[in-house]
Design a protein around this motif. Structure first.
Motif, mmCIF file in Angstrom:
data_model
loop_
_atom_site.group_PDB
_atom_site.id
_atom_site.type_symbol
_atom_site.label_atom_id
_atom_site.label_comp_id
_atom_site.label_asym_id
_atom_site.label_seq_id
_atom_site.Cartn_x
_atom_site.Cartn_y
_atom_site.Cartn_z
ATOM 1 N N GLN A 121 37.759 23.434 21.311
ATOM 2 C CA GLN A 121 37.531 22.525 22.430
ATOM 3 C C GLN A 121 38.833 22.125 23.110
ATOM 4 O OE1 GLN A 121 35.269 19.602 20.223
ATOM 5 N NE2 GLN A 121 33.329 20.366 21.044
ATOM 6 N N SER A 122 39.930 22.207 22.389
ATOM 7 C CA SER A 122 41.193 21.747 22.963
ATOM 8 C C SER A 122 42.112 22.865 23.443
ATOM 9 C CB SER A 122 41.942 20.869 21.956
ATOM 10 O OG SER A 122 42.322 21.628 20.826
ATOM 11 N N ARG A 123 41.892 24.122 23.027
ATOM 12 C CA ARG A 123 42.881 25.142 23.374
ATOM 13 C C ARG A 123 42.623 25.852 24.692
ATOM 14 N NH1 ARG A 123 42.093 29.702 18.567
ATOM 15 N NH2 ARG A 123 40.143 30.562 19.363
ATOM 16 N N GLY A 124 41.394 25.911 25.161
ATOM 17 C CA GLY A 124 41.127 26.390 26.512
ATOM 18 C C GLY A 124 41.248 27.880 26.770
ATOM 19 N N ARG A 125 41.004 28.726 25.778
ATOM 20 C CA ARG A 125 40.997 30.167 26.041
ATOM 21 C C ARG A 125 39.681 30.560 26.710
ATOM 22 N NH1 ARG A 125 42.881 33.009 20.505
ATOM 23 N NH2 ARG A 125 40.831 33.902 20.869
ATOM 24 N N SER A 126 39.713 31.611 27.517
ATOM 25 C CA SER A 126 38.516 32.003 28.271
ATOM 26 C C SER A 126 37.364 32.438 27.370
ATOM 27 C CB SER A 126 38.847 33.122 29.251
ATOM 28 O OG SER A 126 39.205 34.306 28.557
ATOM 29 N N ASP A 127 37.663 32.900 26.163
ATOM 30 C CA ASP A 127 36.604 33.360 25.268
ATOM 31 C C ASP A 127 36.220 32.319 24.221
ATOM 32 O OD1 ASP A 127 39.078 33.677 23.956
ATOM 33 O OD2 ASP A 127 38.332 35.345 22.752
ATOM 34 N N ASP A 128 36.742 31.093 24.350
ATOM 35 C CA ASP A 128 36.407 30.039 23.399
ATOM 36 C C ASP A 128 35.029 29.459 23.685
ATOM 37 O OD1 ASP A 128 38.596 30.068 21.742
ATOM 38 O OD2 ASP A 128 39.673 28.495 22.804
ATOM 39 N N THR A 129 34.391 29.013 22.634
ATOM 40 C CA THR A 129 33.144 28.284 22.752
ATOM 41 C C THR A 129 33.484 26.800 22.609
ATOM 42 O OG1 THR A 129 32.785 28.519 20.382
ATOM 43 C CG2 THR A 129 31.802 30.172 21.790
ATOM 44 N N THR A 130 32.685 25.927 23.194
ATOM 45 C CA THR A 130 33.031 24.508 23.165
ATOM 46 C C THR A 130 31.939 23.624 22.585
ATOM 47 O OG1 THR A 130 32.282 24.268 25.444
ATOM 48 C CG2 THR A 130 34.639 24.702 25.110
ATOM 49 N N THR A 131 30.848 24.227 22.140
ATOM 50 C CA THR A 131 29.781 23.440 21.522
ATOM 51 C C THR A 131 29.559 23.935 20.095
ATOM 52 O OG1 THR A 131 27.972 24.915 22.177
ATOM 53 C CG2 THR A 131 28.622 23.175 23.760
ATOM 54 N N ALA A 132 29.003 23.060 19.271
ATOM 55 C CA ALA A 132 28.719 23.440 17.890
ATOM 56 C C ALA A 132 27.730 24.609 17.850
ATOM 57 C CB ALA A 132 28.166 22.245 17.115
#
Length: 179
Positions: A121-132
């Protein structure tokens, strides 16, 4: 050549492990780069969905060790005494690397689900997910590639739940013991 593979769930600290290695002058080959190349070549955006689909397609078309084969070619191009492979996702990949690199060491990096979600949630990569829910789905996808089985094959385990300084000291110990 000594080859150190690093395996772990998303946002566990594999990338940090590799950054520390690079800082020590050890070349790093990132398995995800092999997949990202496929996505980019297809003219698609580097999203978790596109990367996941490309990873599945490679494995379906060429076997569960397909990404390992592409990675091993890149490792072979390195002219170093040691190389780190970042991002192993399955036990078939571990078996492949062990078959082609006689001095292969596997390091598992562990971190809790809550810590990993917070990092994403804090690193901001384009392939990151942000929800559980999306992280759980990503974990399940990677488990379908054999991630849990690969982690069980590791001879070295690191827990990455503290500060970066504590983790870096642990990673440096691995390199001093294994190289």
């Amino acid at each position: 050549m000594k080859v150190i593979g690093v395996v772990g769930y998303p946002a566990s600290g594999k990338g940090e492990f590799s950054q520390i290695a690079a800082g020590l002058g050890i070349p790093v080959v990132v398995m995800g780069d092999m997949i990202r190349r496929q996505v980019t070549a297809a003219g698609l955006a580097l999203t978790d969905e596109n990367i996941g689909a490309a990873a599945r397609r490679l494995r379906e078309d060429f076997g569960m060790d397909a990404v390992a084969m592409l990675t091993a070619e890149e490792v072979g191009k390195q002219h170093a005494d040691a190389v780190v492979i970042d991002g192993i996702r399955g036990d078939a990949e571990v078996r492949y690397f062990r078959s082609v690199f006689p001095e292969f060491v596997l390091v598992a990096v562990e971190a809790s689900f809550a810590v990993r979600l917070s990092r994403m949630q804090s690193r901001g990569r384009s392939d990151d997910t942000t929800t559980a829910e999306s992280l759980k789905a990503r974990d399940e996808r990677e488990e379908s590639f054999g991630l849990a089985a690969a982690m069980a094959l590791a001879g070295v385990r690191l827990v990455n739940e503290s500060t970066r300084d504590v983790y870096e000291a642990a990673v440096r110990r691995v390199f001093s013991e294994e190289l």
